[in-house]
Design a protein around this motif. Sequence first.
Motif, PDB file in Angstrom:
ATOM      1  N   ASN A  73      69.332  47.269  27.357  1.00 10.46           N
ATOM      2  CA  ASN A  73      70.331  46.769  28.306  1.00 10.46           C
ATOM      3  C   ASN A  73      69.927  46.923  29.763  1.00 10.46           C
ATOM      4  O   ASN A  73      70.250  46.080  30.592  1.00 10.46           O
ATOM      5  CB  ASN A  73      71.672  47.466  28.089  1.00 10.46           C
ATOM      6  N   TYR A  74      69.252  48.016  30.103  1.00 11.06           N
ATOM      7  CA  TYR A  74      68.972  48.304  31.506  1.00 11.06           C
ATOM      8  C   TYR A  74      67.528  48.103  31.933  1.00 11.06           C
ATOM      9  O   TYR A  74      67.255  48.000  33.123  1.00 11.06           O
ATOM     10  CB  TYR A  74      69.393  49.743  31.834  1.00 11.06           C
ATOM     11  N   GLU A  85      59.186  50.131  31.907  1.00  7.29           N
ATOM     12  CA  GLU A  85      60.097  49.882  33.027  1.00  7.29           C
ATOM     13  C   GLU A  85      60.989  51.093  33.273  1.00  7.29           C
ATOM     14  O   GLU A  85      61.255  51.461  34.416  1.00  7.29           O
ATOM     15  CB  GLU A  85      60.968  48.657  32.740  1.00  7.29           C
ATOM     16  N   MET A  86      61.444  51.727  32.200  1.00  4.20           N
ATOM     17  CA  MET A  86      62.314  52.892  32.340  1.00  4.20           C
ATOM     18  C   MET A  86      61.568  54.043  33.008  1.00  4.20           C
ATOM     19  O   MET A  86      62.061  54.651  33.956  1.00  4.20           O
ATOM     20  CB  MET A  86      62.845  53.339  30.977  1.00  4.20           C
ATOM     21  N   VAL A  87      60.368  54.345  32.524  1.00 10.52           N
ATOM     22  CA  VAL A  87      59.591  55.442  33.099  1.00 10.52           C
ATOM     23  C   VAL A  87      59.232  55.117  34.553  1.00 10.52           C
ATOM     24  O   VAL A  87      59.304  55.991  35.430  1.00 10.52           O
ATOM     25  CB  VAL A  87      58.331  55.730  32.253  1.00 10.52           C
ATOM     26  N   ARG A 119      69.196  55.384  18.429  1.00 17.21           N
ATOM     27  CA  ARG A 119      69.891  54.099  18.576  1.00 17.21           C
ATOM     28  C   ARG A 119      70.475  53.933  19.967  1.00 17.21           C
ATOM     29  O   ARG A 119      70.423  52.848  20.542  1.00 17.21           O
ATOM     30  CB  ARG A 119      70.983  53.961  17.521  1.00 17.21           C
ATOM     31  N   PHE A 120      71.035  55.015  20.516  1.00 15.12           N
ATOM     32  CA  PHE A 120      71.599  54.941  21.856  1.00 15.12           C
ATOM     33  C   PHE A 120      70.516  54.616  22.881  1.00 15.12           C
ATOM     34  O   PHE A 120      70.682  53.735  23.725  1.00 15.12           O
ATOM     35  CB  PHE A 120      72.297  56.252  22.229  1.00 15.12           C
TER      36      PHE A 120
END
Length: 120
Positions: free
Chosen positions: A84-85, A92-94, A76-77
Amino acid sequence: MEKLSPQEEDAMQLIWRAGTAFIKDILDQMPEPKPPYTTLASTVKNLERKAFVKGQKMGNSYVYSALIREEEYKRRFMSGFVSNYFKSSYKEMVTFFARNQEISAEELQEIINLIEKPKK
């Protein structure tokens, strides 16, 4: 599910690791400088109020156990973090970590291998 404070996350990590723990057990496992006993007790009471742990009276104390599994909290986190980011995009995160050289080509290949070979 509420986001935990750093102090709450530290306490939860120790409760998850122990399975069940008294405040003293948690405090004994914390690195120096340790918080005061009363501060830790307040933190654990907040976790109980947020329904992350339950306390069971044993003698003059309470023993605490997790109500939320560690994997569930992480899932969940991370979902909220990516939302959010990184516009809800794991790509996008990777990409962010790859561009900032926070992840190696070997690690990216390991991720690809995990994706291509589903769990049995």
